[in-house]
Design an enzyme around this catalytic site. Structure first.
Site, PDB file in Angstrom:
ATOM      1  N   GLU A   1       0.832  -1.200   0.000  1.00 48.36           N
ATOM      2  CA  GLU A   1       0.000   0.000   0.000  1.00 48.36           C
ATOM      3  C   GLU A   1       0.868   1.252   0.000  1.00 48.36           C
ATOM      4  O   GLU A   1       0.373   2.366   0.101  1.00 48.36           O
ATOM      5  CB  GLU A   1      -0.922  -0.009   1.235  1.00 48.36           C
TER       6      GLU A   1
ATOM      7  N   ASP B   1      -7.381  -5.079  -5.679  1.00 46.81           N
ATOM      8  CA  ASP B   1      -6.527  -5.454  -4.548  1.00 46.81           C
ATOM      9  C   ASP B   1      -6.656  -6.938  -4.208  1.00 46.81           C
ATOM     10  O   ASP B   1      -6.689  -7.318  -3.039  1.00 46.81           O
ATOM     11  CB  ASP B   1      -6.809  -4.601  -3.299  1.00 46.81           C
TER      12      ASP B   1
ATOM     13  N   ASN C   1      -0.479  -7.216  -4.499  1.00 53.80           N
ATOM     14  CA  ASN C   1      -1.123  -6.293  -5.434  1.00 53.80           C
ATOM     15  C   ASN C   1      -0.112  -5.331  -6.043  1.00 53.80           C
ATOM     16  O   ASN C   1       0.864  -4.951  -5.407  1.00 53.80           O
ATOM     17  CB  ASN C   1      -2.206  -5.492  -4.709  1.00 53.80           C
TER      18      ASN C   1
END
Lengths: 607, 427
Positions: free
Chosen positions: A206, A332, A290
């Site tokens: 992230e 994701d 991801n």
């Protein structure tokens, strides 16, 4: 140690043979032999020497004192407070008469003396690490435990360091920095040790972290190799050994060519799952996460090698094969889930196939030939509407265009949600029932991509996500999955996501925990609930079983709510913002009514 | 509106509007933030901290009278003026002069405690501002006509704390016909304190009672002719201050600089007074009349020098300050500004704030920004600014990534997410 191994003789016939062989080997072998030592120790089902119990990550123990008949008589044997109140995702190890646990940040390692009637703390290692690591852990400050080899305990700190401790004394032997928290790099995963290498991944998908896997020497910590998830082949360690049955996976430097511009440099593909190892093929397996950012329009292309299963040589790091499950991810569907190595009968012809079974976040259960990387089957194991199926010729999903997310548009009712049909919660495979036991999520989501600016050390997400319960209103289900037929055999619907790992045993009892704190024993064949106990906090850890110094079978679980799903409680979050915790609060806002923060080890046995 | 203040909120002790900026001084010194440090220069400049948008006093184009006076002083020292710009809100002195960003702050009340002040260089007073062709004369709060007119006063902060005139009117039961204007106004507009005078010129209100320099300056800039009439002092027993001595402030340790500046002020009295006259500052005899020539304090407009009551100013201001730091004034130029808040929300997304804190501030990797726990733990907007820029080990610092202005906007947006007890708001 020796008395321990001899004690194994008292257990069922299956164990006796294995232990007999083990007695011929030196207990602590040379580093080069570490994996042989581990393999041998794994044969003793009275111990739990690696987080998945064995290199194949079956989380199956042949211990059978606790059976479908007597599981109802399970009682708390002893408990231990870890002193930490965040998500406890790990699995304890038992080596000899010592249990090892690693807490969430600050990642305290405890060695607990099982031979001592008081379960005294043999040693405690409390690392000094920067609190700067806390706010860059996307999904709570969890830790998934320790690895053992050659008299050493290895674990990863949240602040991206790998540490080796003397298993007897807790003395720090070495400590190496794998990443930089200022770049958003953290580690939560449990290392894998193969021979003289300790292999670790990295978290930070992230934060635009470019994922990698690193091998360090078990004795010195010295880095041996590092394989990136994106970038040129020379850095991904794709060379002559590499092959793929799929055209879209063939070609030079796909880790650059399938990205726009230099997006691959912040392209994610982090590596924070559970790793398995096949000693015969001498390959280890893991998945990459991801791509960064979550806004797909910011990174046109397949985005290799994010969302990819890798098979690599542990000595060189060179990739043998790779398979990208979700090209150009828009949801994701982080591909890090574990790959369980099993040999299954092939359809029809009676032959045995060496496969890995991978229950992906994207909702498909992949059965992959682990020698070649060819997908043999991919079946939905939950509510899935983003794709119809996986085309086995091309290896690519057949997508539902209505559910592909975009920048500036809120795409609604996508299933599964970003947490996937299964997140990190590890499955178990019982060779007795030939079933997988899979804790699943039952969540869907709305997802809106947004333009986002890359800033080192700052989240690189670019999506507003709101998750919510899937059809039926329950948020999870614990299922038994037949990997040959590719179908669910039975399921137990759960109010909350089943975020705990699973354990299967020789007594045909399967264990798992729930986010509202129930620890359950289930009949492995029928799914019937045999027993349950409400622990003090929600359970997101993975259970294990061991044979105590008294010869009794024990089952242990960490209780302590947290993780991505439980962050609303662990992190004291507002329940009014469904987008909080990257969309988790939408689905879990009311969790605080059912459980509270905690940090306890519970150990059960028969009376 | 003043009657909002009456609606159950505590009424703070009076504080004069332009001075209010200076009274909002938190007692605790927070360590200097590293993110706005001025570059050191080879030749020593005359370093002044000032508000970039606060005419007639100062602005970034250096058009204010304090800018002009600073130039006079700097010239006297053979130096050039170097500014550090900072909105004059609570925390101003702490964040500027006392953080070492400059050596001098212009225009402080002469008896302020937080800094060392020079001798006063002017004295001014609150004044009535009303149309020259109005059929009434105003000079006292006791004029009966005040009960009939629509009167504008400056209020401090967005919860409309009373300024001295508002307090004086309220004491006389003049409430319903009083209109409040925030002295901070909309900081995105030029010269926010001038809005109240425009309202007089536009006949939105019949009269305004404002701090003299504001009245004098803005009255000159309207299309219609306005009178600026200093308020006749009210009864002597009141602690209400209507007139103030204004001085320069230096750090408490800078005795030598203070002496130098005193010398310069005396030496350049005439030039300084001319600037004040040019800007329409209604002047008064300096108090106490002593070392310099009181009669030179030229009164402008149609006023005569007045004696203001002096009461117990320090005590009164201490109380006022306490009230104010208890939560009645905003520090962020964009607080409550819808356009800026909207920009702040976009930045909140673009800069990934929501990834940690949730789109509505609910939290995640980072804390919940909507609750009192966070608000109390973090403090006022200047501290949030420090948090945003440096990270303070709790989050990635955004210094070098965004501008201060962008950060203020993001903070203004974040404040709209607050769901705690509104009566504890003090940012």
């Amino acid at each position: 140690m020796k008395t321990r191994l001899l004690r194994g003789l008292a257990v069922g016939g299956q164990t006796i043979l294995l232990v007999a062989g083990l007695l011929l080997l030196p207990l602590f072998s040379q580093p080069g032999q570490a994996s042989q030592e581990l393999l041998d120790m794994q044969q003793n089902h009275g111990q739990w020497v690696t987080s998945g119990r064995d290199y194949a990550l079956t989380r199956y123990s042949s211990l059978d004192q606790i059976s479908t008949q007597n599981a109802k008589d399970l009682k708390v044997a002893w408990t231990f407070s870890t002193g930490v109140l965040r998500g406890h995702e790990g699995t304890p190890l038992v080596i000899g008469d010592t249990m090892y646990i690693v807490t969430p940040f600050p990642n305290i390692v405890y060695a607990i003396d099982l031979a001592d009637p008081n379960h005294a703390i043999k040693w405690k290692y409390a690392p000094v690490q920067s609190e700067d690591a806390i706010p860059i852990a996307c999904c709570d400050v969890v830790n998934r435990g320790a690895a053992y080899a050659a008299g050493k305990i290895f674990f990863n700190q949240l602040d991206a360091h790998t540490v080796a401790l003397d298993a007897e004394t807790g003395k720090e032997l070495w400590k190496v920095k794998q990443g930089d928290i200022k770049q958003g790099q953290t580690i939560t995963m449990v290392p894998l040790v193969v021979r003289d290498k300790v292999i670790t991944g990295i978290s930070g998908g992230e934060f635009g972290v470019r994922g990698f896997v690193t091998a360090n020497h078990v004795d010195t910590g010295e880095q041996v190799w590092r394989a990136y998830s994106t970038g040129p082949d020379s850095e991904v360690l794709i060379g002559e050994d590499f092959s793929s049955p799929y055209a879209s996976h063939q070609g030079k430097d796909l880790g650059v060519a399938t990205w726009k511009g230099e997006e691959w440099k912040r392209g994610g593909g982090t590596t924070w799952g559970w790793y398995s190892y096949d000693p015969e093929l001498d390959l280890f397996y893991y998945g990459t996460g991801n791509p960064g950012a979550w806004n797909p329009d910011q990174r046109p292309g397949d985005n290799k090698w994010s969302m990819t299963l890798f098979a690599r040589n542990p000595d060189t790091g060179q990739a043998k094969w790779a398979y990208q499950m979700t090209p150009h991810d828009a949801w994701d569907y982080d591909g890090i889930n574990e790959n369980v190595l099993v040999d299954l009968p092939a359809d029809g012809n009676g032959q045995v196939q060496k496969v890995l079974v991978h229950f992906d976040r994207n909702g498909f259960a992949y059965k992959v030939d682990r020698t070649s990387g060819k997908v043999l089957a991919a079946d939905k194991f939950g509510e899935v509407n983003w794709a119809e199926e996986i085309n086995l010729e091309t290896g690519r999903p057949v997508e539902n265009p209505d559910k592909r997310t975009k920048e500036g548009a809120n795409t609604e009712d996508i299933c599964p949600g970003a947490m996937g049909t299964k997140d990190q919660q590890p499955v178990s495979y019982s060779p007795r029932t030939k079933l997988f036991y899979v804790p699943t999520n039952h969540l869907c989501m709305n997802y809106e991509g947004m333009k986002v600016r890359y800033i080192a050390g700052v989240p690189y997400v670019g999506a507003i996500v709101k998750m919510f319960p899937g059809p039926g209103g329950h948020r999870g289900e614990f299922i038994a999955w037949d990997p040959v037929a590719g179908e669910k055999k039975w399921g137990i619907k759960e109010k909350w996501s089943a975020w705990s790992g699973a354990l299967s045993t020789g007594g045909d009892v399967v264990f798992y925990g729930t986010m509202d704190g129930w620890f359950k024993a289930i009949h492995a064949s029928t799914g019937e609930e045999l027993w349950k106990f409400k622990t003090g906090s929600g359970i997101i850890g993975a259970p294990m079983t061991y044979l105590g110094p008294d010869g009794k079978q024990y089952v242990a679980i960490m209780s302590g709510i947290g993780g991505w799903s439980g962050l609303v409680v662990a992190g004291d979050l507002s329940t009014d913002d469904p987008t909080a915790a990257l969309g988790a609060v939408g689905a879990f806002a009311d969790l605080g009514k059912d459980t509270n923060k905690g940090g306890m080890l519970y150990v059960f046995t028969l009376e | 509106m003043l009657n909002r203040t009456e609606g159950g909120r505590r009424v703070a002790l009076p504080a004069p509007p332009c001075l209010a900026l200076l009274l909002l001084l938190s007692a605790s010194l927070f360590p200097a933030a590293a993110w706005a440090t001025e570059k050191s220069e080879a030749t020593k400049p005359f370093r002044v901290c000032a508000d970039p948008n606060n005419l007639p006093f100062s602005n970034q184009q250096q058009e204010g009278f304090e800018n002009k006076i600073a130039e006079v002083l700097a010239r006297g020292l053979g130096q050039a003026v170097a500014y550090t710009w900072w909105p004059q809100r609570r925390g101003f002195l702490r964040s500027t002069l006392n953080a070492g960003k400059c050596d001098v702050v212009m225009g402080l009340p002469a008896d302020i405690d937080m800094v060392l002040t020079t001798q006063p260089y002017y004295r001014s007073i609150y004044a009535f501002v009303y149309p020259a062709d109005a059929p009434y004369d105003l000079s006292s709060f006791d004029d009966p006509i005040l009960k009939e007119l629509k009167v504008g006063v400056h209020l401090i902060g967005d919860d409309y704390t009373n300024s001295p005139p508002a307090h004086a009117l309220s004491k006389r039961g003049i409430v319903d016909n009083v209109v409040g204007y925030s002295v901070f106004g909309n900081y995105a507009d030029p010269s926010p304190p001038g809005k109240i005078i425009e309202a007089v010129a536009n006949n939105e209100i019949d009269a305004a009672i404002v701090w003299g320099p504001i009245g004098g300056y803005f009255a000159q800039r309207q299309a219609v002719s306005l009178r600026v009439v200093p308020v006749v002092s009210e009864d002597e027993s009141s602690s209400l201050l209507l007139a103030y001595d204004i001085a320069l402030g230096v750090r408490k340790s800078d005795e030598a600089l203070k002496d130098t500046l005193n010398g310069l002020l005396t030496q350049h009295t005439e030039e300084i007074q001319q600037i004040l006259v040019d800007y329409g500052v209604p002047g008064m005899a300096l108090q106490p009349a002593g070392s310099h020539d009181p009669q030179q304090d030229t009164a402008v407009s149609d006023t005569q020098p007045l004696q203001a009551s002096n009461g117990q100013p320090t005590e009164a201001r201490d109380k006022a300050e306490q009230e104010v730091t208890n939560g009645l004034v905003k520090l962020n130029p964009y607080t409550g500004n819808p356009a800026a808040i909207s920009e702040g929300e976009e930045l909140y997304k673009l800069l990934n704030c929501y990834s940690c804190h949730g789109l509505r501030g609910g939290g995640g990797m980072g804390p919940d920004l909507t609750d009192e726990e966070w608000k109390e733990g973090t403090g006022d907007d200047t501290r949030v600014m420090d948090q945003v820029m440096t990270g303070r080990n709790k989050m990635p610092g955004y210094d070098g990534v965004i501008t201060e202005e962008e950060a203020w906007k993001v903070i203004a947006y974040v404040r709209t997410l607050y769901k705690g007890n509104p009566s504890t708001i003090e940012w």
